[in-house]
Scaffold this motif. Sequence first.
Motif, mmCIF file in Angstrom:
data_model
loop_
_atom_site.group_PDB
_atom_site.id
_atom_site.type_symbol
_atom_site.label_atom_id
_atom_site.label_comp_id
_atom_site.label_asym_id
_atom_site.label_seq_id
_atom_site.Cartn_x
_atom_site.Cartn_y
_atom_site.Cartn_z
ATOM 1 N N ARG A 2 0.821 -1.208 0.000
ATOM 2 C CA ARG A 2 0.000 0.000 0.000
ATOM 3 C C ARG A 2 0.860 1.264 0.000
ATOM 4 O O ARG A 2 0.584 2.220 -0.732
ATOM 5 C CB ARG A 2 -0.925 -0.020 1.223
ATOM 6 N N ILE B 65 -3.412 -4.033 -12.606
ATOM 7 C CA ILE B 65 -3.138 -4.860 -11.431
ATOM 8 C C ILE B 65 -3.967 -6.144 -11.516
ATOM 9 O O ILE B 65 -5.198 -6.097 -11.579
ATOM 10 C CB ILE B 65 -3.453 -4.110 -10.120
ATOM 11 N N LEU C 264 2.735 2.873 -10.599
ATOM 12 C CA LEU C 264 2.418 1.463 -10.369
ATOM 13 C C LEU C 264 0.919 1.211 -10.487
ATOM 14 O O LEU C 264 0.482 0.087 -10.737
ATOM 15 C CB LEU C 264 2.921 1.018 -8.985
ATOM 16 N N VAL C 265 0.139 2.277 -10.307
ATOM 17 C CA VAL C 265 -1.318 2.179 -10.465
ATOM 18 C C VAL C 265 -1.746 2.756 -11.813
ATOM 19 O O VAL C 265 -2.454 2.118 -12.589
ATOM 20 C CB VAL C 265 -2.046 2.914 -9.325
ATOM 21 N N LEU D 37 2.433 1.870 -3.444
ATOM 22 C CA LEU D 37 1.476 2.401 -4.413
ATOM 23 C C LEU D 37 1.262 3.896 -4.203
ATOM 24 O O LEU D 37 1.060 4.644 -5.160
ATOM 25 C CB LEU D 37 0.136 1.670 -4.291
#
Length: 242
Positions: free
Chosen positions: A122, A137, A131-132, A125
């Motif tokens: 978390r 994902i 990464l998002v 991110l």
Amino acid sequence: AEFDVFTIEISKSYTKVEWYEDLRRVLKLAGADGKTTVFLFSDTQLKEESFLEDLNNILNTGEVPNLFPKDEIMQITEKVNARAKKVGMDGSVADMFKFFVMQCRQNLHMVIAMSPVGDSFRERLRMFPSLVNCCTIDWFSEWPSNALKSVASQFLADLEMPTEDIKSAIIEMCMSIHETVRTLAIDFKSDLQREYYVTPTSYLELITTYRTLLAEKRNAVKTLEMRYRSGLQQIFSAEEQG
């Protein structure tokens, strides 16, 4: 898909120097050589959090700032020169390098495997939004029974057993242990409000541990057997001489 797979090899002496060398290598594969490449990276390879910052930059812009020295930039521009001119780029170094970055973005695909256990995932991110924003994902759910059986069968295929029935029983045992722990993890969360993750990696570690222990026990038994036989031989030899 016929992609080349690139990954790094972590060792005790692996530092940022080796990391940047690997980044230059994979970017040149995708950008300069024009090869469709998958960069497979796991959080177990994350020796320094700064590695993620570099991956975040690649996902966002296709490059890592100041990664290439001038001599390597010249080599890259020479490699991409013909391809760049075909799409209307002029012959300037800046334009050639821009084309190189475009090729990196087009040909390089990042596959980043991370565990959801704990707060690290978390926090990462939050710190590295690409990464998002620049990734899809995939949440891998628990393996069904047929998958557990298939994996155990494959990993234990070369295991020597007296009969196939015994090997089948071992496979069933591995499945049973994993599924039992998975059920207990649900009860654990219900009773204590704490998450315990039973992952595919846990299952592979179980099988590996079984193989390791079996090999150790077989070696121990073989050693005892040899000592026993040697002792008997000495006794028989002493009787014959007597």
